[in-house]
Design a protein around this motif. Structure first.
Motif, mmCIF file in Angstrom:
data_model
loop_
_atom_site.group_PDB
_atom_site.id
_atom_site.type_symbol
_atom_site.label_atom_id
_atom_site.label_comp_id
_atom_site.label_asym_id
_atom_site.label_seq_id
_atom_site.Cartn_x
_atom_site.Cartn_y
_atom_site.Cartn_z
ATOM 1 N N HIS A 78 0.813 -1.213 0.000
ATOM 2 C CA HIS A 78 0.000 0.000 0.000
ATOM 3 C C HIS A 78 0.848 1.265 0.000
ATOM 4 C CE1 HIS A 78 -4.013 -1.579 -0.080
ATOM 5 N NE2 HIS A 78 -3.609 -2.538 0.733
ATOM 6 N N LEU A 79 2.035 1.192 0.575
ATOM 7 C CA LEU A 79 2.950 2.324 0.461
ATOM 8 C C LEU A 79 3.369 2.501 -0.992
ATOM 9 C CD1 LEU A 79 4.669 4.531 1.702
ATOM 10 C CD2 LEU A 79 6.374 2.813 2.290
ATOM 11 N N THR A 80 3.689 1.402 -1.661
ATOM 12 C CA THR A 80 4.064 1.447 -3.071
ATOM 13 C C THR A 80 2.909 1.956 -3.926
ATOM 14 O OG1 THR A 80 5.592 -0.401 -2.756
ATOM 15 C CG2 THR A 80 4.933 0.085 -5.015
ATOM 16 N N SER A 81 1.697 1.495 -3.627
ATOM 17 C CA SER A 81 0.528 1.952 -4.379
ATOM 18 C C SER A 81 0.316 3.448 -4.211
ATOM 19 C CB SER A 81 -0.722 1.197 -3.910
ATOM 20 O OG SER A 81 -0.592 -0.187 -4.135
ATOM 21 N N GLY A 82 0.496 3.933 -2.985
ATOM 22 C CA GLY A 82 0.334 5.361 -2.742
ATOM 23 C C GLY A 82 1.370 6.188 -3.468
ATOM 24 N N VAL A 83 2.621 5.714 -3.479
ATOM 25 C CA VAL A 83 3.675 6.444 -4.180
ATOM 26 C C VAL A 83 3.427 6.412 -5.684
ATOM 27 C CG1 VAL A 83 6.142 6.457 -4.719
ATOM 28 C CG2 VAL A 83 5.385 6.106 -2.371
ATOM 29 N N ALA A 84 2.996 5.262 -6.199
ATOM 30 C CA ALA A 84 2.699 5.169 -7.635
ATOM 31 C C ALA A 84 1.605 6.150 -8.027
ATOM 32 C CB ALA A 84 2.294 3.733 -7.983
ATOM 33 N N GLU A 85 0.593 6.286 -7.183
ATOM 34 C CA GLU A 85 -0.478 7.227 -7.462
ATOM 35 C C GLU A 85 0.029 8.673 -7.384
ATOM 36 O OE1 GLU A 85 -4.136 9.040 -8.166
ATOM 37 O OE2 GLU A 85 -3.347 7.037 -8.613
ATOM 38 N N ALA A 86 0.905 8.943 -6.409
ATOM 39 C CA ALA A 86 1.477 10.291 -6.303
ATOM 40 C C ALA A 86 2.320 10.626 -7.524
ATOM 41 C CB ALA A 86 2.321 10.394 -5.032
ATOM 42 N N VAL A 87 3.071 9.640 -8.016
ATOM 43 C CA VAL A 87 3.868 9.846 -9.227
ATOM 44 C C VAL A 87 2.966 10.110 -10.424
ATOM 45 C CG1 VAL A 87 5.413 8.695 -10.867
ATOM 46 C CG2 VAL A 87 5.844 8.527 -8.416
ATOM 47 N N ARG A 88 1.844 9.382 -10.489
ATOM 48 C CA ARG A 88 0.909 9.599 -11.598
ATOM 49 C C ARG A 88 0.325 11.007 -11.550
ATOM 50 N NH1 ARG A 88 -4.141 10.022 -12.644
ATOM 51 N NH2 ARG A 88 -4.731 9.787 -10.449
ATOM 52 N N ARG A 89 -0.056 11.458 -10.357
ATOM 53 C CA ARG A 89 -0.630 12.803 -10.230
ATOM 54 C C ARG A 89 0.389 13.879 -10.577
ATOM 55 N NH1 ARG A 89 -2.827 10.761 -5.216
ATOM 56 N NH2 ARG A 89 -1.216 11.958 -4.120
ATOM 57 N N ALA A 90 1.664 13.588 -10.287
ATOM 58 C CA ALA A 90 2.721 14.565 -10.574
ATOM 59 C C ALA A 90 3.251 14.419 -11.995
ATOM 60 C CB ALA A 90 3.863 14.396 -9.578
ATOM 61 N N ASP A 91 2.591 13.607 -12.811
ATOM 62 C CA ASP A 91 2.972 13.401 -14.206
ATOM 63 C C ASP A 91 4.403 12.899 -14.337
ATOM 64 O OD1 ASP A 91 2.583 13.270 -16.929
ATOM 65 O OD2 ASP A 91 3.197 15.352 -17.278
ATOM 66 N N GLY A 92 4.753 11.905 -13.540
ATOM 67 C CA GLY A 92 6.055 11.250 -13.679
ATOM 68 C C GLY A 92 7.103 11.726 -12.698
ATOM 69 N N ALA A 93 6.915 12.895 -12.103
ATOM 70 C CA ALA A 93 7.909 13.384 -11.144
ATOM 71 C C ALA A 93 7.763 12.633 -9.824
ATOM 72 C CB ALA A 93 7.731 14.881 -10.925
ATOM 73 N N THR A 94 8.853 12.556 -9.081
ATOM 74 C CA THR A 94 8.806 11.892 -7.774
ATOM 75 C C THR A 94 8.632 12.950 -6.692
ATOM 76 O OG1 THR A 94 10.263 10.146 -8.562
ATOM 77 C CG2 THR A 94 10.019 10.371 -6.188
ATOM 78 N N PRO A 95 7.464 12.982 -6.038
ATOM 79 C CA PRO A 95 7.250 13.977 -4.979
ATOM 80 C C PRO A 95 8.123 13.683 -3.780
ATOM 81 C CG PRO A 95 5.387 12.468 -5.131
ATOM 82 C CD PRO A 95 6.322 12.103 -6.242
ATOM 83 N N GLY A 96 8.066 14.568 -2.782
ATOM 84 C CA GLY A 96 8.937 14.416 -1.611
ATOM 85 C C GLY A 96 8.507 13.275 -0.720
#
Length: 298
Positions: free
Chosen positions: A182-200
């Motif tokens: 679920h941590l990975t899923s959340g990060v993947a979703e955050a990356v998708r929302r940021a259009d490929g960028a890795t948020p903090g």
């Protein structure tokens, strides 16, 4: 023993000593709490003095109840933990300090005003880890995750990652995988929302995919061992089949992690879509259902 205390506070206790030859435990406890709260605590000496004074009061049964009980035991627990953390010999510090901190936290967390504070739960989990009580630490972090599962007000990714590592060390790979997934899923979703960028976030997506795959492989090994040793042929077949499924899933995680780790720049749209499809397939597993809200908050 009062070296380093503020002059006015020291005079108060010295006056009591001159009057009676001793200091009542409750007065000494109040002195220790005031010293802990009102000084800058620039030195370990001051923290140690505050902890020792409060501990004497606690040993005498003072502040077991009443309006000051919650704040007193919180201050006592924090002071013991800080003394241990500031010890010159690091992790080889006085074990008695950790034991005293754990006992004080047990009393402090009985009070709603402490149980409602995230920092108290974090400090309690840290105390458990320092004492080697990984199961208690993991349960404490689990309580935090459940308390703040959808609020986004706390370091939920950090707590989930710490909880996963603790459960993995305990051999509870299913629970560890659940957190990591679920941590990975959340990060993947955050990356998708940021259009490929890795948020903090604490770790990159490729690293989390690798860790999740590794935990999935360890879970598969544990299932295989259980299946091979089961005397019930039906349970054995079912468990071995689940082990094969988890091993195949781990290989998919490793493949996606390798793909991301060897690419240039942020993941492509096609790569992100493949990862999302893989995560969606895994999320159908009923063991993952209770943590979907937590993942959505990352």
């Amino acid at each position: 023993v009062l070296e380093g205390a503020l002059p006015l506070l020291r005079l108060e206790v010295e006056h009591a000593c001159r009057q009676t030859g001793d200091v009542a435990p409750r007065r000494l406890g109040k002195f220790g709490k005031r010293l802990y709260e009102e000084t800058a605590l620039a030195s370990t000496t001051e923290i140690r003095v505050a902890a020792s004074c409060m501990q004497r009061a606690a040993d005498a049964g003072e502040f077991a109840a009443g309006p000051d009980a919650a704040s007193f035991h919180k201050a006592l627990a924090e002071s013991h933990l800080r003394v241990w953390q500031s010890a010159d010999d690091g992790v080889h510090g006085d074990r008695a300090r950790l034991d005293a901190a754990a006992k004080a936290w047990e009393r402090a967390m009985r009070h709603l005003e402490n149980a409602a504070q995230t920092e108290c739960w974090v400090a309690l989990a840290r105390t458990h880890v320092h004492r080697g009580e990984y199961a208690a630490a993991a349960q404490t972090l689990g309580t935090l995750i459940q308390m703040h599962g959808g609020s986004g007000r706390v370091d939920l990714p950090g707590f989930m990652l710490q909880g996963a590592m603790l459960y993995s060390a305990l051999g509870e790979h299913e629970q560890a995988f659940t957190y990591l997934f679920h941590l990975t899923s959340g990060v993947a979703e955050a990356v998708r929302r940021a259009d490929g960028a890795t948020p903090g976030l604490p770790l990159g997506l490729s690293t989390l995919l690798f860790l999740t795959g590794r935990e999935c492989a360890m879970w598969a090994d544990a299932l295989a061992t259980t299946g091979e040793t089961s005397a019930n042929i039906f349970v054995s077949r079912q468990t071995l089949g689940l082990a094969d499924a988890k091993r195949a899933a781990s290989e998919r995680f490793f493949a996606r992690a390798f793909e991301l780790g060897h690419g240039d720049g942020p993941p492509s749209s096609a790569s992100r879509a493949a990862i999302e499809d893989m995560l969606e397939d895994e999320s159908d597993d009923s063991t993952l259902a209770p943590f979907r809200d937590a993942a959505a908050a990352i």
